[in-house]
Design an enzyme around this catalytic site. Structure first.
Site, mmCIF file in Angstrom:
data_model
loop_
_atom_site.group_PDB
_atom_site.id
_atom_site.type_symbol
_atom_site.label_atom_id
_atom_site.label_comp_id
_atom_site.label_asym_id
_atom_site.label_seq_id
_atom_site.Cartn_x
_atom_site.Cartn_y
_atom_site.Cartn_z
ATOM 1 N N ASN A 111 30.651 -74.735 -26.667
ATOM 2 C CA ASN A 111 31.692 -74.375 -25.704
ATOM 3 C C ASN A 111 31.493 -75.197 -24.444
ATOM 4 O O ASN A 111 30.352 -75.564 -24.112
ATOM 5 C CB ASN A 111 31.597 -72.885 -25.376
ATOM 6 C CG ASN A 111 32.681 -72.440 -24.411
ATOM 7 O OD1 ASN A 111 33.840 -72.854 -24.518
ATOM 8 N ND2 ASN A 111 32.318 -71.597 -23.450
ATOM 9 N N HIS A 113 32.232 -74.859 -20.351
ATOM 10 C CA HIS A 113 32.533 -73.795 -19.388
ATOM 11 C C HIS A 113 32.524 -74.374 -17.979
ATOM 12 O O HIS A 113 31.604 -75.119 -17.616
ATOM 13 C CB HIS A 113 31.496 -72.662 -19.503
ATOM 14 C CG HIS A 113 31.777 -71.534 -18.571
ATOM 15 N ND1 HIS A 113 32.763 -70.599 -18.831
ATOM 16 C CD2 HIS A 113 31.237 -71.199 -17.377
ATOM 17 C CE1 HIS A 113 32.807 -69.732 -17.825
ATOM 18 N NE2 HIS A 113 31.886 -70.072 -16.933
ATOM 19 N N SER A 140 29.346 -76.919 -17.685
ATOM 20 C CA SER A 140 28.233 -76.848 -18.640
ATOM 21 C C SER A 140 28.768 -76.897 -20.063
ATOM 22 O O SER A 140 29.809 -76.309 -20.357
ATOM 23 C CB SER A 140 27.482 -75.516 -18.493
ATOM 24 O OG SER A 140 27.130 -75.247 -17.158
ATOM 25 N N ASP A 149 29.309 -66.730 -22.696
ATOM 26 C CA ASP A 149 28.901 -67.860 -21.854
ATOM 27 C C ASP A 149 27.391 -67.853 -21.597
ATOM 28 O O ASP A 149 26.919 -68.364 -20.567
ATOM 29 C CB ASP A 149 29.658 -67.853 -20.510
ATOM 30 C CG ASP A 149 31.164 -67.994 -20.709
ATOM 31 O OD1 ASP A 149 31.564 -68.677 -21.658
ATOM 32 O OD2 ASP A 149 31.914 -67.416 -19.907
HETATM 33 C C1 GAR Z 1 38.423 -76.152 -18.973
HETATM 34 O O1 GAR Z 1 38.167 -76.191 -17.600
HETATM 35 C C2 GAR Z 1 37.329 -75.395 -19.692
HETATM 36 O O2 GAR Z 1 36.057 -75.593 -19.145
HETATM 37 C C3 GAR Z 1 37.796 -73.979 -19.484
HETATM 38 O O3 GAR Z 1 39.181 -74.022 -19.657
HETATM 39 C C4 GAR Z 1 39.652 -75.314 -19.271
HETATM 40 C C5 GAR Z 1 40.466 -75.882 -20.411
HETATM 41 O O4 GAR Z 1 41.079 -77.074 -20.021
HETATM 42 N N1 GAR Z 1 37.175 -73.084 -20.412
HETATM 43 C C6 GAR Z 1 36.831 -71.844 -20.114
HETATM 44 O O5 GAR Z 1 37.034 -71.340 -19.023
HETATM 45 C C7 GAR Z 1 36.159 -71.087 -21.235
HETATM 46 N N2 GAR Z 1 35.566 -69.898 -20.761
HETATM 47 P P1 GAR Z 1 41.709 -78.032 -21.121
HETATM 48 O O6 GAR Z 1 42.614 -77.158 -22.001
HETATM 49 O O7 GAR Z 1 42.525 -79.027 -20.324
HETATM 50 O O8 GAR Z 1 40.606 -78.654 -21.885
#
Ligand code: GAR
Length: 226
Positions: A111, A113, A140, A149
Site C-alpha cells: 500500500n 499511504h 510511505s 496502515d
Molecule cells: C494517494 O495520495 C495515496 O497515497 C492515497 O490516496 C491517494 C490516491 O491518489 N491513499 C490512501 O490514502 C490510502 N489510505 P491516486 O489515485 O492519484 O494514486
C-alpha cells in the site's frame, strides 16, 4: 541482464490513479513488472480510463449492495485470483480490508499511504499534519497487514511543510514523491530484492530493515536565469 519473467501485478484503485500511472510509466520504461489488471470499487475512478488508455484490462466491483465487508472481500479476492498475481498493489484503494483478505495476500500486497507512518494513519493526513504543526510530512510504502496502515514500512519520502501550505498544496507536494516511491518499492520486489520476513519486517537485499529506506530528495530545480 535480468532474465526473470516480469512480476505479475494486479492494482486496486478507487480514484484518480496517478500512482497507478506512475507504475504503468515504469513498466513502459522497462521496469520488470507487468500490470495484468486494474480493479476499482467504483466505476467513476479516473484510473480506469488511464488503464484502458494503456491497454490494461479493467474491472469494477462495487462495494455497494454487499451486506458486509467479508462478502465484498471474498468476491474481490476471487476477481484478483483469476489473474494469479505475484503482487497486489493498493494504489489509492479507499477500503478497509478484512483480516481474511489481508492474510490471503500476506507478503504480496503493498500500500502507499500519504504520511510518514506511523504518524497519521487513516484519512485526511495532510490536514492533520498541518493541524499538528508538523514541519515535515511525506508518504510511505508498506506491506499490508491486518492492522490499518500498520504494516512494516519499506520506504518513505519526506517533504517540508511550508508556512503558506493548505491541505491541497501539501497533498500535491507529497503526491509528487509518491510517484517516485511506488515504482521504487515495486521494482525492488520485482527484482527479488524485497520481501516480508517471517520476523514481520521488510527485508531488502537479505537484511531486515531497522528503519524505512528513505527516498533521496529529487534534484533541486535549476535556478531561473537572471
Ligand atoms: C494517494 O495520495 C495515496 O497515497 C492515497 O490516496 C491517494 C490516491 O491518489 N491513499 C490512501 O490514502 C490510502 N489510505 P491516486 O489515485 O492519484 O494514486
Amino acid at each position: 541482464m535480468d532474465e526473470r519473467a516480469p512480476l505479475q501485478v494486479v492494482a486496486l484503485i478507487s480514484g484518480s490513479g496517478s500512482n497507478l500511472q506512475a507504475l504503468m510509466d515504469a513498466q513502459r520504461q522497462g521496469a520488470p513488472i507487468r500490470l495484468q489488471a486494474v480493479i476499482s470499487n467504483t466505476a467513476e475512478a479516473y484510473g480506469l480510463e488511464r488503464a484502458r488508455h494503456q491497454g490494461i484490462p479493467t474491472e469494477v466491483l462495487s462495494h455497494r449492495g454487499y451486506a458486509d465487508r467479508d462478502a465484498f472481500d471474498a468476491d474481490l479476492a476471487a476477481l484478483i485470483d483469476r489473474h494469479n498475481p505475484e503482487l497486489v498493489v493498493l494504489a489509492g484503494f479507499m477500503r478497509i480490508l478484512t483480516p481474511g483478505f489481508v492474510n490471503r495476500y500476506a507478503g504480496r500486497m503493498m500500500n502507499i499511504h500519504p504520511s510518514l507512518l506511523p504518524k497519521f494513519r487513516g484519512l485526511n493526513t495532510h490536514q492533520r499534519a498541518l493541524d499538528a504543526g508538523e514541519r515535515e510530512h511525506g508518504a510511505s510504502v508498506h506491506f499490508v497487514t491486518a492492522e490499518l496502515d500498520g504494516g512494516p514500512v519499506i520506504i518513505q519520502a519526506r517533504v517540508p511543510v511550508l508556512a503558506d501550505d493548505d491541505a491541497g498544496s501539501l497533498a500535491a507536494r507529497v503526491l509528487k514523491q509518491e510517484h517516485r516511491l511506488y515504482p521504487t518499492a515495486v521494482g525492488w520486489f520485482a527484482e527479488g530484492r524485497l520481501r516480508l520476513g517471517e520476523d514481520g519486517r521488510a527485508h531488502l537485499d537479505g537484511r531486515a530493515l531497522q528503519a524505512p529506506m528513505l527516498m533521496e530528495a529529487a534534484a533541486a530545480p535549476e535556478p531561473a536565469p537572471s
